[in-house]
Design a protein around this motif. Structure first.
Motif, PDB file in Angstrom:
ATOM      1  N   ASN A 234       6.117  13.877  12.264  1.00 29.32           N
ATOM      2  CA  ASN A 234       7.017  13.638  11.125  1.00 29.32           C
ATOM      3  C   ASN A 234       6.962  14.786  10.129  1.00 29.32           C
ATOM      4  OD1 ASN A 234       8.037  11.219  12.088  1.00 29.32           O
ATOM      5  ND2 ASN A 234       6.447  10.006  11.105  1.00 29.32           N
ATOM      6  N   ARG A 235       5.760  15.346   9.907  1.00 33.35           N
ATOM      7  CA  ARG A 235       5.647  16.507   9.013  1.00 33.35           C
ATOM      8  C   ARG A 235       6.389  17.708   9.609  1.00 33.35           C
ATOM      9  NH1 ARG A 235       0.443  14.369   8.425  1.00 33.35           N
ATOM     10  NH2 ARG A 235      -0.398  15.748  10.017  1.00 33.35           N
ATOM     11  N   GLU A 236       6.274  17.892  10.922  1.00 34.03           N
ATOM     12  CA  GLU A 236       6.968  19.006  11.580  1.00 34.03           C
ATOM     13  C   GLU A 236       8.480  18.826  11.479  1.00 34.03           C
ATOM     14  OE1 GLU A 236       5.410  19.302  15.552  1.00 34.03           O
ATOM     15  OE2 GLU A 236       3.429  19.925  14.840  1.00 34.03           O
ATOM     16  N   LEU A 237       8.967  17.595  11.676  1.00 33.07           N
ATOM     17  CA  LEU A 237      10.407  17.343  11.548  1.00 33.07           C
ATOM     18  C   LEU A 237      10.885  17.631  10.134  1.00 33.07           C
ATOM     19  CD1 LEU A 237      10.892  14.051  13.593  1.00 33.07           C
ATOM     20  CD2 LEU A 237      11.863  16.293  14.119  1.00 33.07           C
ATOM     21  N   ALA A 238      10.105  17.232   9.142  1.00 35.11           N
ATOM     22  CA  ALA A 238      10.474  17.499   7.751  1.00 35.11           C
ATOM     23  C   ALA A 238      10.505  19.003   7.487  1.00 35.11           C
ATOM     24  CB  ALA A 238       9.493  16.805   6.801  1.00 35.11           C
ATOM     25  N   ALA A 239       9.544  19.726   8.064  1.00 39.50           N
ATOM     26  CA  ALA A 239       9.505  21.177   7.885  1.00 39.50           C
ATOM     27  C   ALA A 239      10.719  21.833   8.548  1.00 39.50           C
ATOM     28  CB  ALA A 239       8.209  21.747   8.454  1.00 39.50           C
ATOM     29  N   ILE A 240      11.093  21.343   9.722  1.00 37.90           N
ATOM     30  CA  ILE A 240      12.268  21.888  10.423  1.00 37.90           C
ATOM     31  C   ILE A 240      13.525  21.617   9.604  1.00 37.90           C
ATOM     32  CG2 ILE A 240      13.756  21.586  12.453  1.00 37.90           C
ATOM     33  CD1 ILE A 240      11.125  21.099  14.055  1.00 37.90           C
ATOM     34  N   ASP A 241      13.651  20.400   9.075  1.00 38.04           N
ATOM     35  CA  ASP A 241      14.808  20.071   8.239  1.00 38.04           C
ATOM     36  C   ASP A 241      14.868  20.976   7.010  1.00 38.04           C
ATOM     37  OD1 ASP A 241      15.699  18.084   9.918  1.00 38.04           O
ATOM     38  OD2 ASP A 241      14.810  16.445   8.769  1.00 38.04           O
ATOM     39  N   ALA A 242      13.717  21.202   6.373  1.00 41.78           N
ATOM     40  CA  ALA A 242      13.668  22.055   5.186  1.00 41.78           C
ATOM     41  C   ALA A 242      14.054  23.490   5.554  1.00 41.78           C
ATOM     42  CB  ALA A 242      12.271  22.019   4.563  1.00 41.78           C
ATOM     43  N   TYR A 243      13.562  23.970   6.688  1.00 34.09           N
ATOM     44  CA  TYR A 243      13.895  25.326   7.138  1.00 34.09           C
ATOM     45  C   TYR A 243      15.396  25.455   7.382  1.00 34.09           C
ATOM     46  CZ  TYR A 243      14.598  29.216  10.310  1.00 34.09           C
ATOM     47  OH  TYR A 243      15.089  30.345  10.910  1.00 34.09           O
ATOM     48  N   GLU A 244      15.962  24.481   8.112  1.00 31.52           N
ATOM     49  CA  GLU A 244      17.390  24.554   8.414  1.00 31.52           C
ATOM     50  C   GLU A 244      18.239  24.460   7.152  1.00 31.52           C
ATOM     51  OE1 GLU A 244      18.024  21.550  11.385  1.00 31.52           O
ATOM     52  OE2 GLU A 244      17.384  22.882  12.996  1.00 31.52           O
ATOM     53  N   ALA A 245      17.818  23.622   6.211  1.00 31.14           N
ATOM     54  CA  ALA A 245      18.558  23.505   4.958  1.00 31.14           C
ATOM     55  C   ALA A 245      18.472  24.805   4.157  1.00 31.14           C
ATOM     56  CB  ALA A 245      18.020  22.330   4.140  1.00 31.14           C
ATOM     57  N   ALA A 246      17.283  25.396   4.111  1.00 29.19           N
ATOM     58  CA  ALA A 246      17.109  26.656   3.390  1.00 29.19           C
ATOM     59  C   ALA A 246      17.924  27.767   4.045  1.00 29.19           C
ATOM     60  CB  ALA A 246      15.629  27.031   3.335  1.00 29.19           C
ATOM     61  N   LYS A 247      17.928  27.783   5.365  1.00 30.76           N
ATOM     62  CA  LYS A 247      18.677  28.796   6.106  1.00 30.76           C
ATOM     63  C   LYS A 247      20.178  28.662   5.827  1.00 30.76           C
ATOM     64  CE  LYS A 247      19.177  30.568  10.782  1.00 30.76           C
ATOM     65  NZ  LYS A 247      18.812  30.386  12.182  1.00 30.76           N
ATOM     66  N   ALA A 248      20.638  27.428   5.645  1.00 30.83           N
ATOM     67  CA  ALA A 248      22.050  27.181   5.371  1.00 30.83           C
ATOM     68  C   ALA A 248      22.365  27.354   3.880  1.00 30.83           C
ATOM     69  CB  ALA A 248      22.428  25.778   5.817  1.00 30.83           C
ATOM     70  N   GLY A 249      21.342  27.672   3.072  1.00 33.22           N
ATOM     71  CA  GLY A 249      21.553  27.892   1.650  1.00 33.22           C
ATOM     72  C   GLY A 249      21.682  26.610   0.849  1.00 33.22           C
ATOM     73  N   LYS A 250      21.178  25.519   1.374  1.00 32.91           N
ATOM     74  CA  LYS A 250      21.308  24.226   0.702  1.00 32.91           C
ATOM     75  C   LYS A 250      20.213  23.980  -0.331  1.00 32.91           C
ATOM     76  CE  LYS A 250      24.647  22.616   3.397  1.00 32.91           C
ATOM     77  NZ  LYS A 250      25.919  22.207   2.984  1.00 32.91           N
ATOM     78  N   LEU A 251      19.069  24.622  -0.189  1.00 37.34           N
ATOM     79  CA  LEU A 251      17.947  24.396  -1.094  1.00 37.34           C
ATOM     80  C   LEU A 251      17.483  25.713  -1.696  1.00 37.34           C
ATOM     81  CD1 LEU A 251      15.793  21.947   1.067  1.00 37.34           C
ATOM     82  CD2 LEU A 251      17.226  21.367  -0.862  1.00 37.34           C
ATOM     83  N   PRO A 252      16.791  25.675  -2.835  1.00 33.88           N
ATOM     84  CA  PRO A 252      16.219  26.902  -3.387  1.00 33.88           C
ATOM     85  C   PRO A 252      15.161  27.461  -2.444  1.00 33.88           C
ATOM     86  CG  PRO A 252      15.478  24.973  -4.625  1.00 33.88           C
ATOM     87  CD  PRO A 252      16.507  24.508  -3.640  1.00 33.88           C
ATOM     88  N   THR A 253      14.853  28.752  -2.601  1.00 40.09           N
ATOM     89  CA  THR A 253      13.906  29.387  -1.681  1.00 40.09           C
ATOM     90  C   THR A 253      12.508  28.833  -1.788  1.00 40.09           C
ATOM     91  OG1 THR A 253      13.584  31.152  -3.279  1.00 40.09           O
ATOM     92  CG2 THR A 253      15.159  31.554  -1.494  1.00 40.09           C
TER      93      THR A 253
END
Length: 129
Positions: free
Chosen positions: A33-52
């Motif tokens: 679950n932690r890995e999935l959350a990290a992947i989601d955060a990475y993909e969101a950051a890559k798409a410019g959805k979240l601050p760096t």
């Protein structure tokens, strides 16, 4: 058979082993679950959805973006199109009933989606937030 195990002392040994195995599996699930959350955060950051720089804990304001074409998307869509589904109903509709790996995958996804506040469970039914 039960009485024989208890009389010979094997019951508590088997029970202890099962509790240990359960604990190890729960730890593995938490890690996934932690890995999935990290992947989601990475993909969101890559798409410019979240601050760096991501905060350690997310607020309840925005939902993380799910990966496109994934089982996660299919599960969210299935739940969204209904008035809420039980785990068994989800497994039946996804054609995974009896498929142990598929059932475990759905269980892990439901846990991850619940922790990410994308679904809630009430009265044994999962609903999209």
């Amino acid at each position: 058979m039960r009485g024989l195990w208890r009389a010979s002392g094997h019951g508590s040994t088997v029970r202890d082993a099962l509790f240990t195995a359960q604990h190890e599996l729960e730890e593995k699930l938490a890690e996934i679950n932690r890995e999935l959350a990290a992947i989601d955060a990475y993909e969101a950051a890559k798409a410019g959805k979240l601050p760096t720089s991501l905060p350690r804990r997310r607020g309840g304001g925005t939902r993380p973006r799910a990966r496109s074409g994934s089982k996660r998307d299919a599960l969210l869509k299935l739940i969204e199109e209904s008035e809420g589904l039980t785990r068994g109903e989800i497994l039946e509709r996804m054609g995974l009933k009896g498929n142990k790996a598929g059932e475990m995958s759905v269980s892990n996804l439901l846990t991850a989606l619940t922790k990410a506040n994308q679904v809630v469970r009430a009265d044994g039914r999962y609903r999209v937030v």
